[in-house]
Scaffold this motif. Structure first.
Motif, PDB file in Angstrom:
ATOM      1  N   ALA A 121       0.841  -1.189   0.000  1.00 14.83           N
ATOM      2  CA  ALA A 121       0.000   0.000   0.000  1.00 14.83           C
ATOM      3  C   ALA A 121       0.878   1.241   0.000  1.00 14.83           C
ATOM      4  CB  ALA A 121      -0.926   0.012   1.220  1.00 14.83           C
ATOM      5  N   CYS A 122       0.362   2.315  -0.598  1.00 17.12           N
ATOM      6  CA  CYS A 122       1.027   3.616  -0.616  1.00 17.12           C
ATOM      7  C   CYS A 122       0.139   4.606   0.117  1.00 17.12           C
ATOM      8  CB  CYS A 122       1.276   4.081  -2.048  1.00 17.12           C
ATOM      9  SG  CYS A 122       2.445   3.042  -2.961  1.00 17.12           S
ATOM     10  N   LEU A 123       0.646   5.163   1.225  1.00 16.73           N
ATOM     11  CA  LEU A 123      -0.148   6.057   2.061  1.00 16.73           C
ATOM     12  C   LEU A 123       0.319   7.491   1.879  1.00 16.73           C
ATOM     13  CD1 LEU A 123       0.304   3.255   3.986  1.00 16.73           C
ATOM     14  CD2 LEU A 123      -1.432   4.515   5.244  1.00 16.73           C
ATOM     15  N   PRO A 124      -0.613   8.434   1.669  1.00 17.12           N
ATOM     16  CA  PRO A 124      -0.218   9.844   1.571  1.00 17.12           C
ATOM     17  C   PRO A 124       0.205  10.387   2.922  1.00 17.12           C
ATOM     18  CG  PRO A 124      -2.604   9.631   1.473  1.00 17.12           C
ATOM     19  CD  PRO A 124      -2.060   8.239   1.476  1.00 17.12           C
ATOM     20  N   ALA A 125       1.184  11.295   2.905  1.00 16.62           N
ATOM     21  CA  ALA A 125       1.695  11.896   4.143  1.00 16.62           C
ATOM     22  C   ALA A 125       2.303  13.241   3.809  1.00 16.62           C
ATOM     23  CB  ALA A 125       2.732  10.989   4.805  1.00 16.62           C
ATOM     24  N   PHE A 126       2.325  14.141   4.801  1.00 19.18           N
ATOM     25  CA  PHE A 126       3.031  15.407   4.653  1.00 19.18           C
ATOM     26  C   PHE A 126       4.536  15.148   4.762  1.00 19.18           C
ATOM     27  CE2 PHE A 126      -0.945  17.304   6.751  1.00 19.18           C
ATOM     28  CZ  PHE A 126      -1.557  17.459   5.516  1.00 19.18           C
ATOM     29  N   CYS A 127       5.321  15.861   3.978  1.00 23.76           N
ATOM     30  CA  CYS A 127       6.768  15.659   3.998  1.00 23.76           C
ATOM     31  C   CYS A 127       7.460  17.000   3.734  1.00 23.76           C
ATOM     32  CB  CYS A 127       7.192  14.631   2.947  1.00 23.76           C
ATOM     33  SG  CYS A 127       6.779  15.117   1.246  1.00 23.76           S
ATOM     34  N   ASP A 128       8.767  17.020   3.950  1.00 17.54           N
ATOM     35  CA  ASP A 128       9.536  18.246   3.745  1.00 17.54           C
ATOM     36  C   ASP A 128      10.918  17.862   3.235  1.00 17.54           C
ATOM     37  OD1 ASP A 128       9.428  21.326   4.482  1.00 17.54           O
ATOM     38  OD2 ASP A 128      11.447  20.595   4.944  1.00 17.54           O
ATOM     39  N   GLY A 129      11.413  18.625   2.266  1.00 16.99           N
ATOM     40  CA  GLY A 129      12.716  18.345   1.687  1.00 16.99           C
ATOM     41  C   GLY A 129      13.841  19.129   2.303  1.00 16.99           C
ATOM     42  N   ALA A 186      10.864  12.218   5.483  1.00 21.05           N
ATOM     43  CA  ALA A 186      11.879  13.005   4.782  1.00 21.05           C
ATOM     44  C   ALA A 186      11.681  12.846   3.283  1.00 21.05           C
ATOM     45  CB  ALA A 186      13.269  12.546   5.195  1.00 21.05           C
ATOM     46  N   LYS A 187      11.354  13.926   2.625  1.00 25.69           N
ATOM     47  CA  LYS A 187      11.141  13.876   1.182  1.00 25.69           C
ATOM     48  C   LYS A 187      12.423  13.441   0.495  1.00 25.69           C
ATOM     49  CE  LYS A 187       9.287  16.598  -2.649  1.00 25.69           C
ATOM     50  NZ  LYS A 187       8.737  17.907  -3.053  1.00 25.69           N
ATOM     51  N   PRO A 188      12.357  12.479  -0.442  1.00 23.79           N
ATOM     52  CA  PRO A 188      13.583  11.981  -1.062  1.00 23.79           C
ATOM     53  C   PRO A 188      14.269  13.052  -1.912  1.00 23.79           C
ATOM     54  CG  PRO A 188      11.641  11.083  -2.160  1.00 23.79           C
ATOM     55  CD  PRO A 188      11.146  11.787  -0.938  1.00 23.79           C
ATOM     56  N   ASP A 189      15.582  13.043  -1.843  1.00 25.04           N
ATOM     57  CA  ASP A 189      16.400  13.958  -2.632  1.00 25.04           C
ATOM     58  C   ASP A 189      16.587  13.353  -4.021  1.00 25.04           C
ATOM     59  OD1 ASP A 189      18.207  15.654  -3.748  1.00 25.04           O
ATOM     60  OD2 ASP A 189      19.739  15.444  -2.189  1.00 25.04           O
ATOM     61  N   PRO A 190      16.100  14.010  -5.078  1.00 23.57           N
ATOM     62  CA  PRO A 190      16.212  13.407  -6.421  1.00 23.57           C
ATOM     63  C   PRO A 190      17.656  13.250  -6.885  1.00 23.57           C
ATOM     64  CG  PRO A 190      15.430  15.672  -6.548  1.00 23.57           C
ATOM     65  CD  PRO A 190      15.422  15.304  -5.104  1.00 23.57           C
ATOM     66  N   ASN A 191      18.580  13.948  -6.261  1.00 19.90           N
ATOM     67  CA  ASN A 191      19.981  13.857  -6.661  1.00 19.90           C
ATOM     68  C   ASN A 191      20.762  12.824  -5.836  1.00 19.90           C
ATOM     69  OD1 ASN A 191      19.638  16.002  -8.541  1.00 19.90           O
ATOM     70  ND2 ASN A 191      19.789  17.469  -6.845  1.00 19.90           N
ATOM     71  N   ASN A 192      20.080  12.145  -4.924  1.00 20.19           N
ATOM     72  CA  ASN A 192      20.732  11.165  -4.078  1.00 20.19           C
ATOM     73  C   ASN A 192      20.220   9.782  -4.466  1.00 20.19           C
ATOM     74  OD1 ASN A 192      21.787   9.541  -2.054  1.00 20.19           O
ATOM     75  ND2 ASN A 192      21.375  11.025  -0.418  1.00 20.19           N
ATOM     76  N   SER A 244      16.310   7.101  -3.956  1.00 16.54           N
ATOM     77  CA  SER A 244      15.475   6.974  -5.156  1.00 16.54           C
ATOM     78  C   SER A 244      14.734   5.658  -5.224  1.00 16.54           C
ATOM     79  CB  SER A 244      16.344   7.129  -6.405  1.00 16.54           C
ATOM     80  OG  SER A 244      17.330   6.092  -6.456  1.00 16.54           O
ATOM     81  N   ASN A 245      14.852   4.850  -4.180  1.00 16.88           N
ATOM     82  CA  ASN A 245      14.283   3.505  -4.219  1.00 16.88           C
ATOM     83  C   ASN A 245      13.279   3.266  -3.097  1.00 16.88           C
ATOM     84  OD1 ASN A 245      14.112   0.958  -5.419  1.00 16.88           O
ATOM     85  ND2 ASN A 245      15.624   0.070  -4.037  1.00 16.88           N
ATOM     86  N   GLY A 246      12.603   4.355  -2.617  1.00 17.37           N
ATOM     87  CA  GLY A 246      11.630   4.223  -1.549  1.00 17.37           C
ATOM     88  C   GLY A 246      12.300   4.241  -0.190  1.00 17.37           C
ATOM     89  N   PRO A 247      11.515   4.156   0.897  1.00 13.45           N
ATOM     90  CA  PRO A 247      10.067   3.922   0.950  1.00 13.45           C
ATOM     91  C   PRO A 247       9.219   5.187   0.818  1.00 13.45           C
ATOM     92  CG  PRO A 247      10.930   3.983   3.159  1.00 13.45           C
ATOM     93  CD  PRO A 247      12.106   4.171   2.260  1.00 13.45           C
ATOM     94  N   VAL A 248       9.864   6.391   0.777  1.00  8.34           N
ATOM     95  CA  VAL A 248       9.119   7.637   0.624  1.00  8.34           C
ATOM     96  C   VAL A 248       9.250   8.075  -0.832  1.00  8.34           C
ATOM     97  CG1 VAL A 248       8.830  10.002   1.414  1.00  8.34           C
ATOM     98  CG2 VAL A 248       9.582   8.241   3.025  1.00  8.34           C
ATOM     99  N   TYR A 249       8.087   8.384  -1.445  1.00  6.61           N
ATOM    100  CA  TYR A 249       8.051   8.809  -2.843  1.00  6.61           C
ATOM    101  C   TYR A 249       7.413  10.185  -2.918  1.00  6.61           C
ATOM    102  CZ  TYR A 249       8.928   3.869  -3.931  1.00  6.61           C
ATOM    103  OH  TYR A 249       9.469   2.616  -4.009  1.00  6.61           O
ATOM    104  N   SER A 250       7.862  10.976  -3.860  1.00  5.57           N
ATOM    105  CA  SER A 250       7.253  12.291  -4.053  1.00  5.57           C
ATOM    106  C   SER A 250       5.808  12.132  -4.498  1.00  5.57           C
ATOM    107  CB  SER A 250       8.040  13.095  -5.090  1.00  5.57           C
ATOM    108  OG  SER A 250       7.946  12.482  -6.372  1.00  5.57           O
TER     109      SER A 250
END
Length: 1239
Positions: free
Chosen positions: A857-865, A930-936, A940-946
């Motif tokens: 399952a993918c659950l929506p959540a507030f996040c910050d980069g 923690a919002k994933p850093d696209p440059n890291n 880039s492999n989860g568990p948090v996705y934009s």
């Protein structure tokens, strides 16, 4: 002779029906059984609603039953104590089993004095589908219900015709012509559920006959109609016309003219000085609506009047035409129209009703389609709201489609498909109130010759029993194959209308039986050999649960349940409910209402599994706050959120004279005001909050809100208790409670639409000065609000920093990819941000729930980069009401167990709920979102996705990072000869060896075994065909379960072992009493059998061989025995839920309880005594394999010293379930054999 026999049989049926007709007196209510949610229980002192007496055309036509019908014996299971005499069919079946057929067609009732109810003058209710009841409160004064017994009329054959339908209308309606008309009937089965194979009845299913409307009449004129309106509204030179018509269908025509005209009577034009217009404007509930603008339709620029505080208005000098209408407009309401009615005395009246303006919401989403190139496809969507949306826009891959797609409204038709037209399609509906977008639908366009369903099955591994040898790779998993439930393209005759999709899906076309060698025996297993397209499975989708008060746990008894604006039923006595999810539903918005008004109405968006089965939900309702008395003639203020010693979040300011009666009259008396506030600073309140905190933005996309608190209000007159409304009131929120600067500018006041479950904007809160204490100045956010209906209000801000969190659930802590759990409800609560970060200091701000599928399952959540710990989430998971356990975070964090690799795991700050206090529960974990850093690359492999990567999250492979839950239970193992994934009802295959014979209803059976010994022991049930000729001696499956220690009994444990229930197989033709063998592993001997169970088995032959002491065998009972027998049976639409309930009852040793703590001495079926072998010594089972002769001699010596000298000493092979080899000794030859069934 055959004809005479048929006539005699028909005469017997007619005589039975004549006797049955005596029950048709007005005092007996008979007929079709209503659905569970179609009637309400009777209230104290009143009669319950009678069962419906509507005739059912699907009922048995006794004249077509090939073998006729016969009456059962008389039953009397209840006495007229309590509130009456209840002879329910369900209870009769419980005690007498199959002595009553599956579908009785009639019922008779007589008193024990052999008198009919009408002869006694008593009011009773009878239904062949429900049974019989007589209630004392419905009888004449001074009389009570007699003691009744009943019997049922059962068809001897299960194939029959239904009654003929009424004749259809004649195909030719023109006089003087002949046409045809037809009637139909259906071939039915008296068994429940009906067989899956096609039914064949003798005779025709359709009849036709000639028909005519008769000869044509002679042509004649009708009477002249009334004069039409004048061509001039006033003055002279106007004309008016009247009409008549010729009564004929053919030639010749009527002589004369069909129309006639004349000059209008003279009418003066200037001013209409004597005409006065009076009217009212009210809401849809009938409450007065002030300050509404009234216009003459077609002249919106010049208002005629405005409604006053009582909703009344007047106008003069108006000269309306004969068909003139008035329109009314008011902010927040949809315009309304009403005709002007004159009474001929110079007075005209008009009454207008306005509905609250409601944003649109989707009620029908487009569905995914598969087509071949060149075929046509139709997508459909539909939105509701006030006013109803009239504009629809269609998008392909996010791009607006121009041209014809605009003009088709809620339908998009694409003809002659090309490959480039594949992709996602969605629609957007708009009205003056707003817009809403549908969920996207995927269109797959196949090239010519391309297959959507490959004949070769996909891999699907099942675990073999422990005694089976491993393969070369060291694995005991066997590939049984599976067919993905993907859609198939429709044929050339595919319907093009909305909701008419025939539904073809990939499924099993052919299976093969394989033999796997295991420990000297052969294990049969059926594998999928070929896949192909066929009709899609249509399983029932259910949501079950229980509604209770959040503070006391008191169940909501007989509470009302609404889906949208429609009432669908009520809760049970224990607060339980079952909702069948309507087809095409995406958001199940459910409203629970307490009829006694002690609890606040609660709206929930309940998660469900679209693939079928039931999902369990616990619903908590907040209790209404005790009302306070206010003086309606003075200004008042009610604090919001002052409990628990906290500073109030704000206050509700009520000016003097603000309370109104529904008529619009100002009420200045004593007001009882109840304001219930859900304070997000207390994390315990998250479970009682309504809806899922979402709203539709200007583009129609559903986006989340972050709450600062929600409140419900209830104003009533102090003396009468009549409901009151409130005019403009003021909501003041303490700005000091908002630490996030940008929230001060975005804070709004919202109200919940109970039909859509979406929050709608009521107004903006703007900064204003003020003081709440003499010594302390405060700044408030102030907004105005009118309370004219009972709604829930919210102080929220939209939040656009969003992500998705990937979560999976497993059946155990081995975390095998093939042992994922589906149907688990995973909930995520957004918690208070880290102190020191300039963010919202709430304990929780939002919550969401999602049901796991085959890929988690993918659950929506507030996040910050910018800062990882800015937003925190608390995650829990439940299955059937049972909480799953999260992976431990202390004393040492194991990334491989958590499912997330370092260093990203350290950034998330994973910690289980017992991280710092081991006494706390282990059923939740907390992470920094923690919002994933696209440059890291590590992130880039989860568990948090934009937020824009939802598809990547949903399709992530099982090897990608994810967070985990698992079930904590004793060791167990399950093997089915016909593979079936219990979390996916669509994986069911119709086969005689299927463990579950009916995919619409799952019956779970367990036997409780007590083991006396110092250890915990594995117990196996081996289930083979017992009495059915197609399956006798063939294996259905194996079940292993490890026993659990009883904390109150020394050296005693208990095991709840599943076995295959007896009953119909998948063809619903014959029953099979499964031959069940229960054997513990180790040196165990049977010492006792439940007396009631032994007596039951002896009274229901044949008996299973029980001449060995290492096991217990029986032919599975067909009756649903209870804890007194040590057998636990539960039926449900979800197999996992049925098993969970049965296990809970088995642990408790009761038929209606639930426990996770073993009570081995309660409700036990069979007892074994197990010996502990000395250290270093092999078990009997091991010695039997290495030295069988010596092992058997030792067993005989031990048995000779025991109390069981009557039994020949044999050892059960735990793997095969067969007795081990023995050598006859002189003593055993002389010893007489034990009687079958004797212990």
């Amino acid at each position: 002779m055959a004809q005479l026999a048929q006539l005699a049989q028909l005469a017997q049926l007619l005589a039975q029906l004549a006797v049955l007709a005596q029950l048709g007196a007005p005092s007996v209510a008979r007929g079709a059984e209503p659905l569970e949610n179609d009637s309400e229980p009777g209230k104290a002192g009143t009669a319950g609603k009678p069962w419906k007496a509507t005739p059912d055309l699907e009922e048995l036509d006794l004249g077509t039953a090939g073998k006729g019908a016969e009456w059962t014996s008389w039953f009397n299971i209840d006495h007229p104590g309590g509130d009456g005499d209840h002879e329910s069919l369900a209870a009769i079946r419980f005690y007498y089993g199959e002595r009553v057929c599956a579908r009785p067609v009639a019922i008779q009732a007589r008193s024990t004095g052999w008198e009919l109810p009408e002869a006694l003058g008593q009011v009773v209710h009878a239904s062949p589908k429900r049974g019989f009841r007589c209630l004392h409160r419905e009888q004449p004064p001074g009389k009570a219900c007699a003691n009744y017994h009943v019997r049922f009329l059962c068809p001897l054959g299960h194939i029959y015709w239904s009654h003929w339908s009424p004749w259809s209308p004649c195909s030719r309606s023109t006089c003087g012509t002949w046409g045809t008309q037809s009637r139909t009937r259906r071939c039915r089965s008296a068994r429940s559920p009906a067989p899956l194979k096609e039914l064949r009845c003798q005779g025709k299913a359709k009849e036709r006959r000639a028909c005519s409307t008769g000869p044509c009449p002679e042509p004649t004129w009708t009477e002249w109609g009334a004069w039409g309106p004048c061509s001039r509204s006033c003055g002279s030179s106007g004309t008016r016309v009247r009409h008549r018509s010729c009564r004929t269908a053919k030639t010749p025509p009527c002589p004369g003219r069909a129309t006639e005209s004349q000059k209008c009577p003279l009418s003066p034009c200037p001013g209409c000085p004597g005409l006065a217009l009076h009217g009212t404007v009210v809401t849809s509930s009938g409450a007065a609506l002030p300050d509404a603008r009234v216009y003459l339709e077609g002249h919106p620029d010049v208002p005629l009047a405005r409604s006053d505080a009582q909703g009344r208005f007047t106008a003069s000098g108006l000269c309306p035409g004969p068909s003139a209408n008035l329109s009314a407009h008011r902010d927040g309401f949809a315009p309304g129209l009403a005709p002007i009615v004159t009474n001929g005395s110079g007075v005209a009246v008009a009454h207008l009703k306005l509905r609250r303006l409601e944003k649109p919401y989707m009620v029908l989403h487009p569905a995914a389609k598969v087509r071949e190139a060149g075929q046509d496809v139709t997508f459909c969507c539909k939105a509701s709201g006030t006013p109803a949306p009239r504009e629809y826009f269609w998008y392909h891959n996010g791009t607006l489609l121009e041209g014809p797609a605009q003009s088709t409204g809620g339908r998009l038709e694409l003809r002659g498909l090309a490959p480039e037209q594949a992709g996602t399609y969605h629609c957007k509906a708009s009205s003056e109130a707003g817009a809403i977008r549908s969920a996207p639908a995927q269109l797959t366009v196949l090239a010519p010759g391309q297959q959507s369903c490959r004949t070769e099955p996909e891999p699907n591994l099942v675990e073999l029993p422990s005694e089976c040898p491993q393969d070369a790779g060291g694995s005991r998993y066997y590939n049984v194959g599976r067919c993905p439930a993907s859609p198939c393209p429709g044929g050339p005759g595919e319907p093009a209308g909305c909701g008419e999709e025939s539904g073809l899906c990939c499924g099993v076309r052919r299976m093969e039986l394989r033999q796997v060698p295991c420990a000297g025996s052969v294990l049969p297993v059926k594998v999928v050999a070929e896949c192909g397209c066929g009709p899609c499975a249509q399983p029932r989708v259910l949501v079950r649960g229980r509604v209770t008060a959040a503070d006391t746990g008191e169940p909501l008894r007989f509470g009302h349940i609404f889906l949208g604006g429609k009432k669908v039923g009520f809760t049970g006595y224990q607060g339980s409910f079952t909702i069948e999810v309507p087809p095409d539903t995406r958001r199940l918005v459910t409203r629970f209402v307490d009829g006694q008004q002690r609890l606040v109405d609660t709206v929930k968006v309940l998660p469900f599994d679209r693939r079928g089965g039931a999902v369990y939900q616990e619903v908590k309702m907040p209790r209404k706050k005790e009302p306070v008395e206010l003086d309606g003639g003075r200004s008042n203020a009610i604090p919001l959120g002052e409990s628990g010693g906290r500073e109030p979040v704000g206050e509700l300011v009520l000016p003097a004279g603000v309370f109104l009666r529904p008529s619009g009259e100002v009420f200045n008396g004593t007001v009882k005001a109840s304001v219930t506030f859900v304070d997000p600073r207390d994390v315990a309140t998250a479970s009682v909050a309504s809806s899922d905190l979402s709203f539709a933005d200007a583009e129609g996309e559903i986006v989340p809100l972050r709450t600062y608190g929600m409140f419900a209000v209830d104003f009533r007159e102090g003396d009468s208790g009549a409901a009151l409304q409130a005019g403009p009131v003021q909501v003041r929120m303490d700005a000091g409670q908002v630490w996030m600067a940008e929230h001060l500018q975005k804070m709004k006041l919202w109200s919940l639409n109970p039909e859509s479950g979406l929050w709608e904007e009521e107004g903006v809160l703007r900064p204003a000065g003020g003081s709440r204490k003499k010594r302390e100045e405060r700044t408030f956010l102030v907004g105005n609000l009118e309370i004219r209906e009972r709604r829930l209000f919210n102080l929220d801000v939209p939040e656009d920093r969003r992500c998705f969190v990937k979560v999976r659930a497993y059946s155990n802590e081995k975390f095998n990819p093939y042992e994922q759990l589906e149907g688990v409800v995973v909930s995520l609560i957004n918690l208070e941000p880290q102190p020191g970060f300039p963010s919202n200091p709430r304990a929780w701000g939002r919550f969401d729930s999602v049901v796991t599928g085959p890929n988690g399952a993918c659950l929506p959540a507030f996040c910050d980069g910018r800062r990882p710990d800015a937003y925190t989430a608390l995650v829990t998971a439940t299955l059937g009401g049972e909480e799953l356990e999260a992976v431990a975070s202390s004393p040492k964090l194991n990334p491989n167990a958590v499912g997330v690799a370092q260093p990203y795991l350290g950034k998330l700050g994973y910690r289980r709920s017992d991280h710092e206090d081991s006494a706390l529960k282990k059923t939740a974990f907390q992470i920094n979102v923690a919002k994933p850093d696209p440059n890291n690359v590590d992130e880039s492999n989860g568990p948090v996705y934009s937020y824009r990567s939802l598809r990547e999250c949903e399709e992530a492979p099982v090897g990608a990072n994810h967070l985990r839950f698992y079930r904590v239970e004793v060791d167990k193992y399950e093997f089915n000869v016909v593979p079936f994934k219990e979390s996916d009802v669509t994986s069911w295959t119709g086969d005689y060896l299927a463990w579950w014979p009916n995919p619409q209803e799952f019956r779970a059976c367990f036997i409780k075994v007590q083991l006396e010994g110092p250890q915990e022991y594995m117990v196996r049930s081996r289930n083979v065909g017992g009495s059915h000729p197609r399956t006798r001696g063939q294996l259905y499956g194996l079940r292993d379960s490890r026993s659990v220690r009883d904390p109150l009994l020394e050296n005693t444990s208990g095991a709840c072992v599943e076995f295959k229930c007896g009953g119909m197989l998948f063809d619903q033709s014959l029953v099979d009493r499964t031959l069940v063998s229960v054997m513990p592993q180790g040196s165990c001997r049977r010492t006792a059998i439940n007396g009631l169970l032994r007596d039951y088995l002896s009274r229901h032959p044949p008996l299973a061989e029980n001449n060995h002491t290492g096991a217990f065998s029986m032919l599975a009972p067909l009756d649903p025995l209870g804890h007194n027998y040590g057998i636990y049976t539960v039926t449900d639409q979800n197999p996992r839920l049925a098993k969970e309930i049965a296990i809970g009852r088995c642990f408790a040793g009761t038929s209606d309880g639930f426990s996770r703590e073993m009570r081995a001495g309660e409700g036990t079926a069979v007892t074994f005594s197990c010996q502990e072998r000395p250290p270093g010594r092999e078990s009997f089972f091991q010695r039997l394999l290495s030295a069988p002769a010596e092992a058997l001699d030792e067993i005989r010596r031990e048995m000779g010293r025991s109390e069981l000298r009557r039994a020949p000493p044999e050892v059960m092979d735990f793997a095969s379930g067969a007795p081990g080899p023995t050598r006859r000794t002189p003593s055993s030859q002389r010893r007489p054999g034990r009687l079958r069934g004797q212990r």
